[in-house]
Structure formats: structure tokens, C-alpha cells
Design a protein around this motif. Structure first.
Motif, PDB file in Angstrom:
ATOM      1  N   VAL A   1       0.840  -1.188   0.000  1.00  0.00           N
ATOM      2  CA  VAL A   1       0.000   0.000   0.000  1.00  0.00           C
ATOM      3  C   VAL A   1       0.881   1.247   0.000  1.00  0.00           C
ATOM      4  CG1 VAL A   1      -1.465   1.370   1.539  1.00  0.00           C
ATOM      5  CG2 VAL A   1      -2.048  -1.003   1.051  1.00  0.00           C
ATOM      6  N   PHE A   2       0.529   2.229  -0.832  1.00  0.00           N
ATOM      7  CA  PHE A   2       1.353   3.434  -0.945  1.00  0.00           C
ATOM      8  C   PHE A   2       0.559   4.721  -0.723  1.00  0.00           C
ATOM      9  CE2 PHE A   2      -0.352   2.311  -5.070  1.00  0.00           C
ATOM     10  CZ  PHE A   2      -0.826   3.517  -5.573  1.00  0.00           C
ATOM     11  N   GLU A   3      -0.756   4.605  -0.566  1.00  0.00           N
ATOM     12  CA  GLU A   3      -1.599   5.793  -0.429  1.00  0.00           C
ATOM     13  C   GLU A   3      -2.459   5.676   0.819  1.00  0.00           C
ATOM     14  OE1 GLU A   3      -2.637   9.115  -0.787  1.00  0.00           O
ATOM     15  OE2 GLU A   3      -2.427   8.761  -2.947  1.00  0.00           O
ATOM     16  N   PHE A   4      -2.593   6.788   1.552  1.00  0.00           N
ATOM     17  CA  PHE A   4      -3.514   6.803   2.681  1.00  0.00           C
ATOM     18  C   PHE A   4      -4.901   6.380   2.196  1.00  0.00           C
ATOM     19  CE2 PHE A   4      -0.630  10.184   4.536  1.00  0.00           C
ATOM     20  CZ  PHE A   4      -0.249   9.434   5.640  1.00  0.00           C
ATOM     21  N   GLY A   5      -5.550   5.536   2.981  1.00  0.00           N
ATOM     22  CA  GLY A   5      -6.931   5.159   2.674  1.00  0.00           C
ATOM     23  C   GLY A   5      -7.080   3.897   1.860  1.00  0.00           C
ATOM     24  N   GLN A   6      -5.989   3.372   1.280  1.00  0.00           N
ATOM     25  CA  GLN A   6      -6.126   2.175   0.439  1.00  0.00           C
ATOM     26  C   GLN A   6      -6.603   0.969   1.250  1.00  0.00           C
ATOM     27  OE1 GLN A   6      -2.234   2.082  -1.615  1.00  0.00           O
ATOM     28  NE2 GLN A   6      -3.360   2.184  -3.527  1.00  0.00           N
ATOM     29  N   GLY A   7      -6.023   0.786   2.433  1.00  0.00           N
ATOM     30  CA  GLY A   7      -6.461  -0.330   3.270  1.00  0.00           C
ATOM     31  C   GLY A   7      -7.902  -0.170   3.703  1.00  0.00           C
ATOM     32  N   TYR A   8      -8.268   1.043   4.056  1.00  0.00           N
ATOM     33  CA  TYR A   8      -9.634   1.335   4.500  1.00  0.00           C
ATOM     34  C   TYR A   8     -10.635   1.065   3.381  1.00  0.00           C
ATOM     35  CZ  TYR A   8     -13.599   4.106   6.228  1.00  0.00           C
ATOM     36  OH  TYR A   8     -14.847   4.508   6.636  1.00  0.00           O
ATOM     37  N   VAL A   9     -10.316   1.555   2.187  1.00  0.00           N
ATOM     38  CA  VAL A   9     -11.214   1.348   1.049  1.00  0.00           C
ATOM     39  C   VAL A   9     -11.351  -0.140   0.728  1.00  0.00           C
ATOM     40  CG1 VAL A   9     -11.451   1.675  -1.453  1.00  0.00           C
ATOM     41  CG2 VAL A   9     -10.847   3.612   0.005  1.00  0.00           C
ATOM     42  N   ALA A  10     -10.224  -0.857   0.719  1.00  0.00           N
ATOM     43  CA  ALA A  10     -10.247  -2.282   0.371  1.00  0.00           C
ATOM     44  C   ALA A  10     -11.115  -3.082   1.334  1.00  0.00           C
ATOM     45  CB  ALA A  10      -8.821  -2.834   0.352  1.00  0.00           C
ATOM     46  N   ILE A  11     -10.902  -2.895   2.618  1.00  0.00           N
ATOM     47  CA  ILE A  11     -11.646  -3.659   3.620  1.00  0.00           C
ATOM     48  C   ILE A  11     -13.131  -3.296   3.613  1.00  0.00           C
ATOM     49  CG2 ILE A  11     -11.915  -4.028   6.111  1.00  0.00           C
ATOM     50  CD1 ILE A  11      -8.917  -3.820   6.376  1.00  0.00           C
ATOM     51  N   SER A  12     -13.421  -2.018   3.382  1.00  0.00           N
ATOM     52  CA  SER A  12     -14.825  -1.575   3.418  1.00  0.00           C
ATOM     53  C   SER A  12     -15.620  -2.037   2.214  1.00  0.00           C
ATOM     54  CB  SER A  12     -14.889  -0.049   3.536  1.00  0.00           C
ATOM     55  OG  SER A  12     -14.349   0.578   2.388  1.00  0.00           O
ATOM     56  N   ARG A  13     -14.963  -2.626   1.198  1.00  0.00           N
ATOM     57  CA  ARG A  13     -15.700  -3.173   0.049  1.00  0.00           C
ATOM     58  C   ARG A  13     -16.467  -4.431   0.436  1.00  0.00           C
ATOM     59  NH1 ARG A  13     -16.852   0.586  -1.873  1.00  0.00           N
ATOM     60  NH2 ARG A  13     -15.871   1.489  -0.058  1.00  0.00           N
ATOM     61  N   VAL A  14     -16.009  -5.116   1.502  1.00  0.00           N
ATOM     62  CA  VAL A  14     -16.548  -6.434   1.860  1.00  0.00           C
ATOM     63  C   VAL A  14     -17.606  -6.288   2.954  1.00  0.00           C
ATOM     64  CG1 VAL A  14     -15.943  -8.784   2.547  1.00  0.00           C
ATOM     65  CG2 VAL A  14     -14.287  -7.370   1.307  1.00  0.00           C
ATOM     66  N   LYS A  15     -18.654  -7.072   2.843  1.00  0.00           N
ATOM     67  CA  LYS A  15     -19.807  -6.922   3.727  1.00  0.00           C
ATOM     68  C   LYS A  15     -19.569  -7.451   5.137  1.00  0.00           C
ATOM     69  CE  LYS A  15     -22.991  -7.279  -0.204  1.00  0.00           C
ATOM     70  NZ  LYS A  15     -24.046  -8.096  -0.848  1.00  0.00           N
ATOM     71  N   ARG A  16     -18.729  -8.494   5.253  1.00  0.00           N
ATOM     72  CA  ARG A  16     -18.533  -9.111   6.569  1.00  0.00           C
ATOM     73  C   ARG A  16     -17.062  -9.470   6.763  1.00  0.00           C
ATOM     74  NH1 ARG A  16     -23.233 -11.996   4.428  1.00  0.00           N
ATOM     75  NH2 ARG A  16     -25.109 -11.061   5.329  1.00  0.00           N
ATOM     76  N   LEU A  17     -16.645  -9.488   8.014  1.00  0.00           N
ATOM     77  CA  LEU A  17     -15.258  -9.809   8.344  1.00  0.00           C
ATOM     78  C   LEU A  17     -14.898 -11.208   7.870  1.00  0.00           C
ATOM     79  CD1 LEU A  17     -12.702  -8.770   9.735  1.00  0.00           C
ATOM     80  CD2 LEU A  17     -13.555  -9.755  11.881  1.00  0.00           C
ATOM     81  N   THR A  18     -15.852 -12.136   7.949  1.00  0.00           N
ATOM     82  CA  THR A  18     -15.599 -13.514   7.530  1.00  0.00           C
ATOM     83  C   THR A  18     -15.369 -13.627   6.025  1.00  0.00           C
ATOM     84  OG1 THR A  18     -18.004 -13.852   7.443  1.00  0.00           O
ATOM     85  CG2 THR A  18     -16.854 -14.580   9.439  1.00  0.00           C
ATOM     86  N   GLY A  19     -15.687 -12.562   5.282  1.00  0.00           N
ATOM     87  CA  GLY A  19     -15.467 -12.573   3.841  1.00  0.00           C
ATOM     88  C   GLY A  19     -14.134 -11.967   3.439  1.00  0.00           C
ATOM     89  N   ILE A  20     -13.334 -11.537   4.443  1.00  0.00           N
ATOM     90  CA  ILE A  20     -12.039 -10.924   4.179  1.00  0.00           C
ATOM     91  C   ILE A  20     -10.915 -11.941   4.390  1.00  0.00           C
ATOM     92  CG2 ILE A  20     -10.378  -9.182   4.959  1.00  0.00           C
ATOM     93  CD1 ILE A  20     -12.773  -7.442   5.736  1.00  0.00           C
ATOM     94  N   TYR A  21     -10.046 -12.065   3.386  1.00  0.00           N
ATOM     95  CA  TYR A  21      -8.895 -12.964   3.470  1.00  0.00           C
ATOM     96  C   TYR A  21      -7.649 -12.139   3.140  1.00  0.00           C
ATOM     97  CZ  TYR A  21     -12.652 -16.372   3.184  1.00  0.00           C
ATOM     98  OH  TYR A  21     -13.802 -17.080   3.417  1.00  0.00           O
ATOM     99  N   LEU A  22      -6.843 -11.854   4.152  1.00  0.00           N
ATOM    100  CA  LEU A  22      -5.687 -10.968   3.991  1.00  0.00           C
ATOM    101  C   LEU A  22      -4.402 -11.744   3.718  1.00  0.00           C
ATOM    102  CD1 LEU A  22      -6.369  -8.357   6.806  1.00  0.00           C
ATOM    103  CD2 LEU A  22      -6.267  -7.891   4.359  1.00  0.00           C
ATOM    104  N   LEU A  23      -3.676 -11.316   2.690  1.00  0.00           N
ATOM    105  CA  LEU A  23      -2.394 -11.943   2.368  1.00  0.00           C
ATOM    106  C   LEU A  23      -1.249 -11.255   3.102  1.00  0.00           C
ATOM    107  CD1 LEU A  23      -2.807 -12.415  -1.496  1.00  0.00           C
ATOM    108  CD2 LEU A  23      -3.355 -14.026   0.337  1.00  0.00           C
ATOM    109  N   GLY A  24      -1.459 -10.006   3.485  1.00  0.00           N
ATOM    110  CA  GLY A  24      -0.420  -9.264   4.195  1.00  0.00           C
ATOM    111  C   GLY A  24      -0.746  -7.785   4.212  1.00  0.00           C
ATOM    112  N   TRP A  25       0.050  -7.014   4.981  1.00  0.00           N
ATOM    113  CA  TRP A  25      -0.161  -5.579   5.062  1.00  0.00           C
ATOM    114  C   TRP A  25       1.146  -4.912   5.495  1.00  0.00           C
ATOM    115  CZ3 TRP A  25      -2.542  -9.254   8.117  1.00  0.00           C
ATOM    116  CH2 TRP A  25      -2.105  -9.342   9.449  1.00  0.00           C
ATOM    117  N   ASN A  26       1.245  -3.623   5.227  1.00  0.00           N
ATOM    118  CA  ASN A  26       2.411  -2.870   5.676  1.00  0.00           C
ATOM    119  C   ASN A  26       1.972  -1.795   6.673  1.00  0.00           C
ATOM    120  OD1 ASN A  26       1.294  -0.788   4.182  1.00  0.00           O
ATOM    121  ND2 ASN A  26       2.788  -0.883   2.529  1.00  0.00           N
ATOM    122  N   GLU A  27       2.915  -0.966   7.092  1.00  0.00           N
ATOM    123  CA  GLU A  27       2.632   0.012   8.135  1.00  0.00           C
ATOM    124  C   GLU A  27       1.569   1.030   7.730  1.00  0.00           C
ATOM    125  OE1 GLU A  27       6.205   1.924   9.371  1.00  0.00           O
ATOM    126  OE2 GLU A  27       7.071   0.114  10.282  1.00  0.00           O
TER     127      GLU A  27
END
Length: 571
Positions: free
Chosen positions: A381-407
Motif C-alpha cells: 500500500v502506498f496511499e492513505f486510505g487504500q487499506g480502509y477502502v479495500a476492507i470496506s468493500r466487503v460486507k462481513r469480516l468472515t469474507g475478508i482474506y488478507l495476504l499481508g499488510w504494511n505500516e
């Protein structure tokens, strides 16, 4: 602020900045307001900052509407030329209400140009020519591309811009934003996610208070790519990763590949910009078995932007792909068009199948899409808000599968964070102010605004020249009363069962459906298990779905639990 109160402020005629978290119902509320205006014989100008966003609300781009086209700034003589153009004069001159969606993607310089053109056309110094202006958006979404330094079309460098210490980035930086004195309506209810844990995580990211508890939930969603759901779309921050995943996965599928080139017409540089903004690729390669995502709304054909499916076959006569959606609908996909107009003429046109390979997509292009599940890589991720936007696309936490993240993945722009606090305070103040008005005073404001817009106070006098689309809830209710089951209603409506369940829940709340009637449409197994589910709700002392879902270890879907919750008092 809830939607009903925000609608009250909109109807008063005030300039409004409508904001709130993803899923708070901004688009729904705008549609309600547009319906209200139409019922009084008023046609608002409905626009958006991007072509993709414009398709979501059934409007046109603000650039096309006010005649600026691809311009980043107004040169000497441009203002008079645009304002005296017959098409612009007619559109802007007759408009009483202007709605601009996805305002977060609109640079402040563009908002200044829109304001200048509206004042010039209407020959008044009033902000935006005296129209009611409604800006819609969330500044926590991804920001506009900064074009201050490099002009994409002339490739010129500006000394002034190069050495500007604090360049304007957001629409609220524009002088026009301040002069219009927007009333902030900050929606606080959540209508996309019904998962309390996911809502909590998103709120903490948004408030810059992402903590150990939130991180623990995120860590629990981390998986190895090899263990990820096979057909879930993947979200990446970079185009390179997206293209690589889609190309490699397509290559692994046996069978012949079909090539669908994009057809273009118009100004070369404009077409190049349109290609960048189009969700469908310039070169589309498909095979039987390819995972695809629809890239445009077409309710008539049974798909919207974000609908997922699999290519089942190709029509032997015309070669067009036949896609089976996740909800079982079979659609033969024909070419769709994206166009930009100026002076009433098409300046640029793209024609392509409204599809893209859906094994992967960029976070930027996922904006405006709702997904049941997604595999998300936030490691670059290189832009503020990218993680927020990505996660908020999904309706439920159980539908999110994360491969990794940075600071930076769960960080938000400090400037936007501070502005958001100010907006919440402004919204609370507006709510307090309007709460002091009596119903009589509000009614007088509504009527005065309708008159000033040339509308009819008595809606019975409004002549409907076009067929009015039946209310979506009323249509679902009609089929329900005909004793159709969920699957049949969903098929008839060409909507997902998840959407139909949401409709039924609202109809039960409005007492248009008695909860005792629901037993007629429940699957036999669910009907049999209702007492067991009821005991779980009682034991856990909750009316929330997530705790019960976890209690049964996913045995029942959220839709099944939602239906059970609606019938619980009849057991």
C-alpha cells in the motif's frame, strides 16, 4: 445524523455536503431526494466526478455537464466560450439543483471552474449561480490525482505550481466550497455491513485509533494464498500485481482463448484518459471457466458493477460470452458503451464488453463495489486510505482474506482525519439548529424552495411523462404476496437472495409483512431449526447476527439467521 433528518435539510433548499462512512446510505438518500424532487416536477442535474461513479447514479460527469471536458484549468477566453455554448447554456441555465457525487475525487481547481461557469451562465455573483448544490462523498476514500504539477495533455511545467508550499488537494480547499456555505450532513448509520466487528475495525481505522484488538481480528483473517477461496476476487494496490494474477490464472485454464478488443472513437488524448478510468480493459481475453466481474450497471439485463460470475460458454453465432452469475442467472454479455459529450456531441467513445477478469482488481478500481468476499493484499500500500477502502468493500469480516499488510495499510490522511472531526461537529450543529424548527416552519421552507425551483406544491398536478419505475420494495412485496419463495422472488427480480432478504426485513419493520407470514417462504430445514436458533439468541442475550453465526460455527448463513431473527417472536 440519520437519513431521514438529512433529507429534511436537503428539502429545505440549503447547499449540502452529504458525507459518512462507506455503506452509510449516501447514494440511497440522494435517490430518495431525487424522487421527492421529481414528484414535484423538478428535474435536478445529477452528475459525478468520474464516469464510473456517474453510471452508479444514472447521471453524467460534471465535466461534461458544465462543458469543461478534459480541461484542468480555464485559459483566457475559455469561460466566455463555454458559457455561451448553446448546450451548456441550456443545461446550466435551466438547472435549479446540482448534485455532484464522489466529490472526494474532484480536485479543488475543478470545483472552482464549475462555480465560475455557473455564475457566468446565470449572470449572477452568487455561488454556483444561486443553485442548490449537493456534494456527496467521503474524503477518507482515495484522493484525486494531483495534476497541479504536470498537465497531462500539454505536458507543461508551471514554476508557480512547482514551488507552491501547500498545494490544494481536496474540494473543501476551494474558495467556492467556503463561499457556498454548505450544511454538513454526516450520516452515521451503517447499511452495508451487518458485522459488528468489521464495523468496529473500520471505525477505528477511520478515527486513527486502530488498536491491538483490531489488529488481532485482522491477524485472524490472514491466510496463505494457496488456502484462499478459489473464486474470491483479489484486491491489490498495484496494476502490475493485478495483471500478473489475472494473466497467469487465465493461462492455467484449458481451452481456447477468445479476444475482445476495445473499440474507440474520438479525441486521441481524451480516449486515452477514458481508457484509464474504464473498468473494462482495452484488451479482454476470456476462456470458458474464466472468473469475471461486470463493470457497469444494467438492471434490465440483471447485473450491476461488481456482479461476479463465470464464463460458461460462447454463443456459436456471434461469439459473445455467456456468463453465469454467482446467483445462478445466465447472461449473454453484449458490448456496452462509455462516452463523453461536449456541445451535445460525442467527443470520445469506448465500446467493450462490460466485463473484466475478476481473479484480481486494484483497490482504486474497487471503489463503489460491494463484495461478499475478497482476498486482499495490503503489503505494498502506498496511499492513505487504500487499506480502509479495500476492507470496506466487503460486507462481513468472515469474507475478508488478507495476504499481508504494511505500516501504511491501516493509516488515514492526518489532514482528512482533522477535517473529518470538523465535519462531524458541523453536522451535529446543523442537526441541533434544524431540530428547533417546527413542522410548520419546515413545511413553509419546503414549499418556498419548490416554488423557487418552478415546481408544483400539489403533486397531483405533476404530469408524469415517463413511466415511473415501481418502488423496489413494493415490487418485492407484490411477489411475496403471491406466495413466491425467496429463490423465485430473487430470480424474478434479477437480484441476489441477500438483497431480497434485506427487502423483506425492511417490509417487516414497516409492518407491510407480518412476521408470521415468513414461515411460508422459509426452507424446510431452516423452519425445523428455528427453535434451536431461537435458543442461541436467548442464550447469548443478543439480537446481533455475528455472535450467533460464530456460535454455530458458520452452520447457518447470515441471511438464514436474519430470517430466523425476523420470525423469532412467532416461535
Amino acid at each position: 445524523m440519520n437519513q431521514a433528518f438529512a433529507l429534511t435539510i436537503l428539502k429545505s433548499g440549503a447547499n449540502v455536503f452529504l458525507t459518512g462512512e462507506p455503506g452509510s446510505g449516501k447514494t440511497y438518500l440522494i435517490n430518495e431526494y431525487v424522487s421527492y424532487l421529481n414528484s414535484h416536477g423538478i428535474k435536478p442535474a445529477i452528475t459525478a466526478s468520474t464516469g464510473i461513479a456517474a453510471t452508479h447514479i444514472g447521471g453524467m460527469t460534471i465535466h461534461s455537464w458544465c462543458g469543461i471536458g478534459i480541461k484542468n484549468r480555464l485559459e483566457p477566453g475559455d469561460l466566455h466560450r463555454i458559457a455561451t455554448n448553446d448546450y451548456v447554456k441550456k443545461r446550466v441555465g435551466t438547472a435549479k439543483i446540482l448534485i455532484i457525487d464522489e466529490i472526494s475525487m474532484l480536485p479543488p481547481q475543478t470545483l472552482q471552474m464549475i462555480d465560475a461557469i455557473c455564475r457566468e451562465v446565470k449572470d449572477t455573483p452568487l455561488p454556483f449561480g444561486g443553485m442548490q448544490v449537493v456534494l456527496v462523498g467521503d474524503f477518507f476514500q482515495l484522493p484525486p490525482v494531483n495534476k497541479n504539477i504536470v498537465n497531462d495533455f500539454e505536458n507543461e511545467f508551471s514554476q508557480e505550481n512547482l514551488f507552491e508550499e501547500t498545494p490544494m488537494r481536496f474540494a473543501y480547499d476551494a474558495e467556492a466550497f467556503l463561499q457556498a456555505e454548505f450544511v454538513t450532513c454526516y450520516l452515521t448509520e451503517q447499511h452495508r455491513q451487518d458485522d459488528d466487528e468489521l464495523v468496529s475495525i473500520l471505525s477505528k481505522i477511520r478515527g486513527n485509533v486502530f488498536d491491538e484488538v483490531s489488529l488481532l481480528h485482522i491477524q485472524n483473517r490472514k491466510i496463505d494464498l494457496l488456502k484462499a477461496p478459489e473464486n474470491a476476487p483479489k484486491l491489490y494496490s498495484h496494476n502490475f500485481d493485478v495483471d500478473k494474477v489475472n494473466d497467469q490464472t487465465l493461462a492455467k485454464i484449458p481451452g481456447d482463448v477468445k479476444f475482445f478488443p476495445m473499440k474507440t472513437k474520438g479525441h486521441e488524448k481524451l480516449v486515452a484518459v477514458m481508457k484509464k478510468g474504464c473498468l473494462s480493459p482495452e484488451s479482454l481475453y476470456l476462456k470458458v471457466g474464466a472468473s469475471v466481474m461486470f463493470t457497469k450497471n444494467n438492471q434490465k439485463e440483471g447485473f450491476v458493477n461488481g456482479t461476479l460470475g463465470i464464463v460458461e460458454d460462447f454463443n456459436e453465432e456471434n461469439g459473445l460470452p455467456i456468463v453465469v452469475t454467482r446467483h445462478g442467472d445466465k447472461i449473454e454479455v453484449d458490448y456496452a458503451e462509455w462516452a463523453v459529450e461536449e456541445d451535445g456531441k460525442v467527443k470520445g467513445r469506448l465500446a467493450q464488453l462490460p466485463l473484466r477478469l475478476a481473479w484480481a482488481i486494484t483497490v482504486h478500481k474497487s471503489q463503489g463495489i460491494s463484495l461478499d468476499e475478497a482476498i486482499i493484499d495490503l503489503s505494498r500500500v502506498f496511499e492513505f486510505g487504500q487499506g480502509y477502502v479495500a476492507i470496506s468493500r466487503v460486507k462481513r469480516l468472515t469474507g475478508i482474506y488478507l495476504l499481508g499488510w504494511n505500516e501504511k495499510a491501516f493509516q488515514v490522511d492526518p489532514e482528512v482525519l482533522q477535517k473529518d472531526k470538523e465535519l462531524q461537529i458541523e453536522s451535529a450543529s446543523a442537526e441541533k439548529l434544524y431540530s428547533r424548527l417546527s413542522e410548520k416552519e419546515l413545511k413553509e421552507m419546503y414549499d418556498e424552495f419548490i416554488k423557487n425551483c418552478g415546481g408544483e406544491i400539489d403533486t397531483s398536478k405533476v404530469v408524469i411523462t415517463k413511466k415511473v419505475k415501481i418502488d423496489t420494495y413494493a415490487e418485492t412485496l407484490k411477489l411475496f404476496k403471491e406466495n413466491m419463495d425467496l429463490k423465485t422472488i430473487a430470480k424474478k427480480r434479477k437480484l441476489s437472495q441477500n438483497t431480497i432478504v434485506s427487502h423483506i426485513e425492511k417490509l417487516v419493520e414497516e409492518k407491510k409483512i407480518d412476521s408470521s407470514e415468513l414461515t411460508e417462504i422459509l426452507p424446510p430445514k431452516l423452519l425445523k431449526d428455528l427453535p434451536t436458533i431461537y435458543k442461541a439468541f436467548k442464550k447469548l442475550k443478543t439480537d446481533k447476527l455475528t455472535p450467533v453465526y460464530k456460535h454455530f460455527l458458520g452452520k447457518y448463513s447470515y441471511d438464514e439467521l436474519k430470517l430466523a431473527r425476523m420470525t423469532i417472536n412467532n416461535i
